[in-house]
Structure formats: C-alpha cells, structure tokens
Motif scaffolding. Structure first.
Motif, PDB file in Angstrom:
ATOM      1  N   ILE A  35       0.837  -1.201   0.000  1.00  0.00           N
ATOM      2  CA  ILE A  35       0.000   0.000   0.000  1.00  0.00           C
ATOM      3  C   ILE A  35       0.873   1.252   0.000  1.00  0.00           C
ATOM      4  CG2 ILE A  35      -1.618   1.360   1.401  1.00  0.00           C
ATOM      5  CD1 ILE A  35      -2.875  -1.350   2.250  1.00  0.00           C
ATOM      6  N   LEU A  36       1.915   1.241   0.814  1.00  0.00           N
ATOM      7  CA  LEU A  36       2.820   2.391   0.880  1.00  0.00           C
ATOM      8  C   LEU A  36       3.524   2.619  -0.462  1.00  0.00           C
ATOM      9  CD1 LEU A  36       3.985   4.539   2.781  1.00  0.00           C
ATOM     10  CD2 LEU A  36       5.784   2.915   3.360  1.00  0.00           C
ATOM     11  N   ALA A  37       4.018   1.551  -1.073  1.00  0.00           N
ATOM     12  CA  ALA A  37       4.690   1.673  -2.372  1.00  0.00           C
ATOM     13  C   ALA A  37       3.723   2.190  -3.435  1.00  0.00           C
ATOM     14  CB  ALA A  37       5.274   0.325  -2.794  1.00  0.00           C
ATOM     15  N   PHE A  38       2.494   1.689  -3.422  1.00  0.00           N
ATOM     16  CA  PHE A  38       1.499   2.143  -4.391  1.00  0.00           C
ATOM     17  C   PHE A  38       1.205   3.632  -4.229  1.00  0.00           C
ATOM     18  CE2 PHE A  38      -2.945   2.926  -5.553  1.00  0.00           C
ATOM     19  CZ  PHE A  38      -2.896   2.602  -6.899  1.00  0.00           C
ATOM     20  N   LEU A  39       0.982   4.077  -3.000  1.00  0.00           N
ATOM     21  CA  LEU A  39       0.655   5.488  -2.769  1.00  0.00           C
ATOM     22  C   LEU A  39       1.818   6.412  -3.126  1.00  0.00           C
ATOM     23  CD1 LEU A  39      -1.376   5.218   0.555  1.00  0.00           C
ATOM     24  CD2 LEU A  39      -2.248   5.598  -1.764  1.00  0.00           C
ATOM     25  N   ILE A  40       3.035   6.028  -2.776  1.00  0.00           N
ATOM     26  CA  ILE A  40       4.192   6.843  -3.130  1.00  0.00           C
ATOM     27  C   ILE A  40       4.367   6.869  -4.648  1.00  0.00           C
ATOM     28  CG2 ILE A  40       6.712   6.990  -2.994  1.00  0.00           C
ATOM     29  CD1 ILE A  40       6.460   5.991  -0.094  1.00  0.00           C
ATOM     30  N   GLY A  41       4.148   5.726  -5.293  1.00  0.00           N
ATOM     31  CA  GLY A  41       4.229   5.674  -6.751  1.00  0.00           C
ATOM     32  C   GLY A  41       3.235   6.604  -7.417  1.00  0.00           C
ATOM     33  N   ILE A  42       2.008   6.637  -6.912  1.00  0.00           N
ATOM     34  CA  ILE A  42       0.990   7.540  -7.462  1.00  0.00           C
ATOM     35  C   ILE A  42       1.403   9.000  -7.260  1.00  0.00           C
ATOM     36  CG2 ILE A  42      -1.407   8.331  -7.183  1.00  0.00           C
ATOM     37  CD1 ILE A  42      -1.090   5.662  -8.675  1.00  0.00           C
ATOM     38  N   LEU A  43       1.970   9.317  -6.096  1.00  0.00           N
ATOM     39  CA  LEU A  43       2.464  10.676  -5.846  1.00  0.00           C
ATOM     40  C   LEU A  43       3.560  11.039  -6.838  1.00  0.00           C
ATOM     41  CD1 LEU A  43       2.611  13.287  -4.134  1.00  0.00           C
ATOM     42  CD2 LEU A  43       4.256  12.083  -2.672  1.00  0.00           C
ATOM     43  N   ILE A  45       4.062   9.793  -9.813  1.00  0.00           N
ATOM     44  CA  ILE A  45       3.464   9.973 -11.142  1.00  0.00           C
ATOM     45  C   ILE A  45       2.867  11.375 -11.238  1.00  0.00           C
ATOM     46  CG2 ILE A  45       1.580   9.264 -12.653  1.00  0.00           C
ATOM     47  CD1 ILE A  45       2.045   6.376 -11.616  1.00  0.00           C
ATOM     48  N   GLY A  46       2.140  11.780 -10.220  1.00  0.00           N
ATOM     49  CA  GLY A  46       1.542  13.117 -10.222  1.00  0.00           C
ATOM     50  C   GLY A  46       2.584  14.222 -10.267  1.00  0.00           C
ATOM     51  N   GLN A  47       3.656  14.073  -9.503  1.00  0.00           N
ATOM     52  CA  GLN A  47       4.710  15.091  -9.518  1.00  0.00           C
ATOM     53  C   GLN A  47       5.451  15.088 -10.850  1.00  0.00           C
ATOM     54  OE1 GLN A  47       6.921  13.992  -5.981  1.00  0.00           O
ATOM     55  NE2 GLN A  47       6.065  15.742  -4.870  1.00  0.00           N
ATOM     56  N   GLY A  48       5.750  13.912 -11.362  1.00  0.00           N
ATOM     57  CA  GLY A  48       6.500  13.821 -12.617  1.00  0.00           C
ATOM     58  C   GLY A  48       5.744  14.382 -13.803  1.00  0.00           C
ATOM     59  N   THR A  49       4.427  14.218 -13.809  1.00  0.00           N
ATOM     60  CA  THR A  49       3.626  14.750 -14.906  1.00  0.00           C
ATOM     61  C   THR A  49       3.235  16.211 -14.689  1.00  0.00           C
ATOM     62  OG1 THR A  49       1.604  13.908 -13.880  1.00  0.00           O
ATOM     63  CG2 THR A  49       2.670  12.505 -15.532  1.00  0.00           C
ATOM     64  N   GLY A  50       3.505  16.744 -13.514  1.00  0.00           N
ATOM     65  CA  GLY A  50       3.182  18.135 -13.214  1.00  0.00           C
ATOM     66  C   GLY A  50       1.769  18.331 -12.689  1.00  0.00           C
ATOM     67  N   TYR A  68       7.781   7.777 -14.638  1.00  0.00           N
ATOM     68  CA  TYR A  68       8.108   6.385 -14.969  1.00  0.00           C
ATOM     69  C   TYR A  68       8.541   5.613 -13.725  1.00  0.00           C
ATOM     70  CZ  TYR A  68       8.088   8.174 -19.756  1.00  0.00           C
ATOM     71  OH  TYR A  68       7.743   8.760 -20.940  1.00  0.00           O
ATOM     72  N   TYR A  69       9.362   6.245 -12.893  1.00  0.00           N
ATOM     73  CA  TYR A  69       9.754   5.591 -11.633  1.00  0.00           C
ATOM     74  C   TYR A  69       8.523   5.329 -10.760  1.00  0.00           C
ATOM     75  CZ  TYR A  69      14.540   7.195 -12.709  1.00  0.00           C
ATOM     76  OH  TYR A  69      15.755   7.434 -13.298  1.00  0.00           O
ATOM     77  N   GLY A  70       7.615   6.297 -10.740  1.00  0.00           N
ATOM     78  CA  GLY A  70       6.390   6.144  -9.965  1.00  0.00           C
ATOM     79  C   GLY A  70       5.519   5.013 -10.484  1.00  0.00           C
ATOM     80  N   ALA A  71       5.441   4.880 -11.810  1.00  0.00           N
ATOM     81  CA  ALA A  71       4.649   3.790 -12.388  1.00  0.00           C
ATOM     82  C   ALA A  71       5.248   2.437 -12.000  1.00  0.00           C
ATOM     83  CB  ALA A  71       4.584   3.931 -13.901  1.00  0.00           C
ATOM     84  N   ALA A  72       6.572   2.343 -12.029  1.00  0.00           N
ATOM     85  CA  ALA A  72       7.228   1.091 -11.639  1.00  0.00           C
ATOM     86  C   ALA A  72       7.003   0.793 -10.156  1.00  0.00           C
ATOM     87  CB  ALA A  72       8.728   1.168 -11.946  1.00  0.00           C
ATOM     88  N   LEU A  73       7.105   1.813  -9.319  1.00  0.00           N
ATOM     89  CA  LEU A  73       6.891   1.627  -7.885  1.00  0.00           C
ATOM     90  C   LEU A  73       5.437   1.259  -7.584  1.00  0.00           C
ATOM     91  CD1 LEU A  73       8.234   1.687  -5.108  1.00  0.00           C
ATOM     92  CD2 LEU A  73       7.640   4.111  -4.964  1.00  0.00           C
ATOM     93  N   ALA A  74       4.495   1.897  -8.268  1.00  0.00           N
ATOM     94  CA  ALA A  74       3.081   1.572  -8.066  1.00  0.00           C
ATOM     95  C   ALA A  74       2.797   0.135  -8.506  1.00  0.00           C
ATOM     96  CB  ALA A  74       2.195   2.557  -8.829  1.00  0.00           C
ATOM     97  N   ALA A  75       3.404  -0.293  -9.610  1.00  0.00           N
ATOM     98  CA  ALA A  75       3.223  -1.671 -10.071  1.00  0.00           C
ATOM     99  C   ALA A  75       3.804  -2.658  -9.064  1.00  0.00           C
ATOM    100  CB  ALA A  75       3.872  -1.862 -11.438  1.00  0.00           C
ATOM    101  N   LEU A  76       4.957  -2.328  -8.503  1.00  0.00           N
ATOM    102  CA  LEU A  76       5.550  -3.169  -7.464  1.00  0.00           C
ATOM    103  C   LEU A  76       4.615  -3.248  -6.258  1.00  0.00           C
ATOM    104  CD1 LEU A  76       8.025  -4.752  -6.351  1.00  0.00           C
ATOM    105  CD2 LEU A  76       8.805  -2.567  -5.423  1.00  0.00           C
ATOM    106  N   GLY A  77       4.018  -2.118  -5.883  1.00  0.00           N
ATOM    107  CA  GLY A  77       3.083  -2.092  -4.764  1.00  0.00           C
ATOM    108  C   GLY A  77       1.865  -2.960  -5.016  1.00  0.00           C
TER     109      GLY A  77
END
Length: 88
Positions: A35-43, A45-50, A68-77
């Motif tokens: 859950i933590l990895a997913f939420l950080i990944g979503i954050l 993604i939001g920061q990276g896309t502006g 892209y890093y966020g998408a990978a982290l969210a997928a891991l989560g």
C-alpha cells in the motif's frame, strides 16, 4: 498454538472447534509495504507529470522520469498487495 511441521511457507496454526485456521506472519507487512509503495508511486506519477505541485520546491515536478519511476513503484506495490492477499 501449534506450529505445523513440514509445511512451506512456514505458518502458524490455531485450532478452533476442530478446524485449522492458518495465519501467515508476513501477510500484514507485505500488505502495508504494498500500500505504501502504491501510494508513493501515485504521488511520483503526479509530480512527474506536473499534476501535483507539492511540495513547491520539489525537484521532481514536471520531470517525466519520475512519472516512470512512480509507475514502476506503483506496479511493485500492486504486486506486493496481490502477493499478500493471495497467499493461503
């Protein structure tokens, strides 16, 4: 509380009314980490896309590599959450 012998993965067994209920000791930590990895990944993604400009001084804002890093982290989560919930 009895520990079952010869089972893989290691598990604890509680006997109640003649039936055996298994408790996997890694389920809660895997689910929490997922859950933590997913939420950080979503954050990220939001920061990276502006789309998320928080905090204002973040070096990650509008930098697509962080999306892209966020998408990978969210997928891991999602994978960790799935592993925690599917294990029986």
């Amino acid at each position: 509380m009895n520990q079952t012998v010869g089972s893989s993965p290691p598990q604890l067994a509680l006997e109640t009314f003649g039936s055996v209920h298994c408790i996997y000791p890694m389920r809660a930590p895997l689910l929490t980490l997922g859950i933590l990895a997913f939420l950080i990944g979503i954050l990220w993604i939001g920061q990276g896309t502006g789309l998320v400009n928080w905090p204002k001084s973040s070096f990650m804002i509008s930098q697509m590599q962080w999306a892209y890093y966020g998408a990978a982290l969210a997928a891991l989560g999602v994978g960790l959450m799935g592993l925690a919930l599917v294990r029986r």
